[in-house]
Write a protein that holds these residues in place. Structure first.
Motif, PDB file in Angstrom:
ATOM      1  N   UNK A  66       0.848  -1.195   0.000  1.00 37.82           N
ATOM      2  CA  UNK A  66       0.000   0.000   0.000  1.00 37.82           C
ATOM      3  C   UNK A  66       0.882   1.243   0.000  1.00 37.82           C
ATOM      4  N   UNK A  67       0.393   2.280  -0.653  1.00 40.28           N
ATOM      5  CA  UNK A  67       1.140   3.527  -0.762  1.00 40.28           C
ATOM      6  C   UNK A  67       1.521   4.068   0.617  1.00 40.28           C
ATOM      7  N   UNK A  68       0.623   3.937   1.598  1.00 37.43           N
ATOM      8  CA  UNK A  68       0.872   4.453   2.944  1.00 37.43           C
ATOM      9  C   UNK A  68       2.043   3.746   3.631  1.00 37.43           C
ATOM     10  N   UNK A  69       2.427   2.566   3.136  1.00 36.03           N
ATOM     11  CA  UNK A  69       3.529   1.799   3.734  1.00 36.03           C
ATOM     12  C   UNK A  69       4.879   2.098   3.082  1.00 36.03           C
ATOM     13  N   UNK A  70       4.892   3.001   2.100  1.00 34.08           N
ATOM     14  CA  UNK A  70       6.131   3.381   1.416  1.00 34.08           C
ATOM     15  C   UNK A  70       6.622   4.721   1.971  1.00 34.08           C
ATOM     16  N   UNK A  71       7.790   4.707   2.587  1.00 31.33           N
ATOM     17  CA  UNK A  71       8.354   5.937   3.149  1.00 31.33           C
ATOM     18  C   UNK A  71       9.604   6.317   2.354  1.00 31.33           C
ATOM     19  N   UNK A  72       9.616   7.500   1.730  1.00 32.59           N
ATOM     20  CA  UNK A  72      10.803   7.912   0.987  1.00 32.59           C
ATOM     21  C   UNK A  72      11.983   8.120   1.944  1.00 32.59           C
ATOM     22  N   UNK A  73      13.150   7.597   1.557  1.00 35.15           N
ATOM     23  CA  UNK A  73      14.325   7.727   2.422  1.00 35.15           C
ATOM     24  C   UNK A  73      15.387   8.630   1.804  1.00 35.15           C
ATOM     25  N   UNK A  74      15.759   8.350   0.561  1.00 34.46           N
ATOM     26  CA  UNK A  74      16.827   9.096  -0.098  1.00 34.46           C
ATOM     27  C   UNK A  74      16.692   8.870  -1.601  1.00 34.46           C
ATOM     28  N   UNK A  75      17.656   9.353  -2.374  1.00 39.66           N
ATOM     29  CA  UNK A  75      17.619   9.095  -3.810  1.00 39.66           C
ATOM     30  C   UNK A  75      19.036   9.004  -4.344  1.00 39.66           C
ATOM     31  N   UNK A  76      19.141   8.396  -5.511  1.00 37.55           N
ATOM     32  CA  UNK A  76      20.424   8.323  -6.212  1.00 37.55           C
ATOM     33  C   UNK A  76      20.312   9.093  -7.515  1.00 37.55           C
ATOM     34  N   UNK A  84      21.114   9.400 -17.782  1.00 38.27           N
ATOM     35  CA  UNK A  84      21.278   9.815 -16.392  1.00 38.27           C
ATOM     36  C   UNK A  84      20.132   9.211 -15.593  1.00 38.27           C
ATOM     37  N   UNK A  85      20.470   8.476 -14.555  1.00 37.34           N
ATOM     38  CA  UNK A  85      19.478   7.772 -13.753  1.00 37.34           C
ATOM     39  C   UNK A  85      19.138   8.584 -12.508  1.00 37.34           C
ATOM     40  N   UNK A  86      17.856   8.758 -12.267  1.00 36.29           N
ATOM     41  CA  UNK A  86      17.361   9.383 -11.040  1.00 36.29           C
ATOM     42  C   UNK A  86      16.468   8.354 -10.366  1.00 36.29           C
ATOM     43  N   UNK A  87      16.823   7.969  -9.129  1.00 37.71           N
ATOM     44  CA  UNK A  87      16.144   6.853  -8.473  1.00 37.71           C
ATOM     45  C   UNK A  87      15.848   7.160  -7.008  1.00 37.71           C
ATOM     46  N   UNK A  88      14.582   7.449  -6.687  1.00 38.79           N
ATOM     47  CA  UNK A  88      14.221   7.556  -5.273  1.00 38.79           C
ATOM     48  C   UNK A  88      14.185   6.166  -4.640  1.00 38.79           C
ATOM     49  N   UNK A  89      14.617   6.089  -3.376  1.00 42.56           N
ATOM     50  CA  UNK A  89      14.567   4.847  -2.615  1.00 42.56           C
ATOM     51  C   UNK A  89      13.545   5.003  -1.497  1.00 42.56           C
ATOM     52  N   UNK A  90      12.593   4.083  -1.490  1.00 42.51           N
ATOM     53  CA  UNK A  90      11.577   4.033  -0.448  1.00 42.51           C
ATOM     54  C   UNK A  90      11.892   2.877   0.493  1.00 42.51           C
ATOM     55  N   UNK A  91      11.440   2.998   1.733  1.00 41.99           N
ATOM     56  CA  UNK A  91      11.547   1.910   2.698  1.00 41.99           C
ATOM     57  C   UNK A  91      10.145   1.379   2.945  1.00 41.99           C
TER      58      UNK A  91
END
Length: 135
Positions: A66-76, A84-91
């Motif tokens: 569920x979307x509510x269980x995805x917390x953005x942490x950082x990005x690359x 050029x790669x842009x990648x957010x990392x969720x926990x």
């Protein structure tokens, strides 16, 4: 590097009850085959990052997030030769279903301080330190 195509991808650090993070090995025949990465994938046109990640996790691992269980942490942000790669990392610590390999990729639950033991694509490497700090 100016004019390089921007590629938007999303990634997820699935964290189990023991504080381990799921890594997936890129299968043969794909770019960067054999390297370990966080599950996720390319965003489709018009998709929000969370929608893309929910879709990719269902396709790759057979789990419902569920979307509510995805917390953005950082990005690359990483410059490869052709793009050029842009990648957010969720926990994510909560999901429904059993994690399983649905695309032939090897899976490993890894303690954050052992993630550097797994060869990873250059874009994934800077994501390890924030995960170690968090977990």
């Amino acid at each position: 590097m100016s004019g390089a195509k921007l590629l938007l991808v999303v990634a997820c650090a699935l964290v189990d009850a023991d504080g381990r993070v799921l890594l997936a090995r890129r299968p043969e025949g794909k770019t960067l085959a054999g390297l370990w990465e966080f599950p996720g994938g390319k965003m489709e046109p018009g998709e929000r990052p969370e929608e893309a990640l929910i879709r990719e996790l269902a396709e790759e691992l057979g789990i419902d997030v569920r979307s509510a269980c995805l917390a953005p942490l950082t990005f690359a942000s990483h410059a490869y030769e052709e793009r050029h790669l842009l990648m957010p990392l969720y926990v994510c610590r909560r999901w429904n279903g059993e994690v399983q390999s649905r695309e032939g990729q090897a899976l490993a639950w890894v303690r954050p301080n052992r993630m550097r033991d797994y060869p990873m694509p250059p874009a994934d490497l800077p994501l390890i330190a924030p995960l170690i700090d968090l977990l």
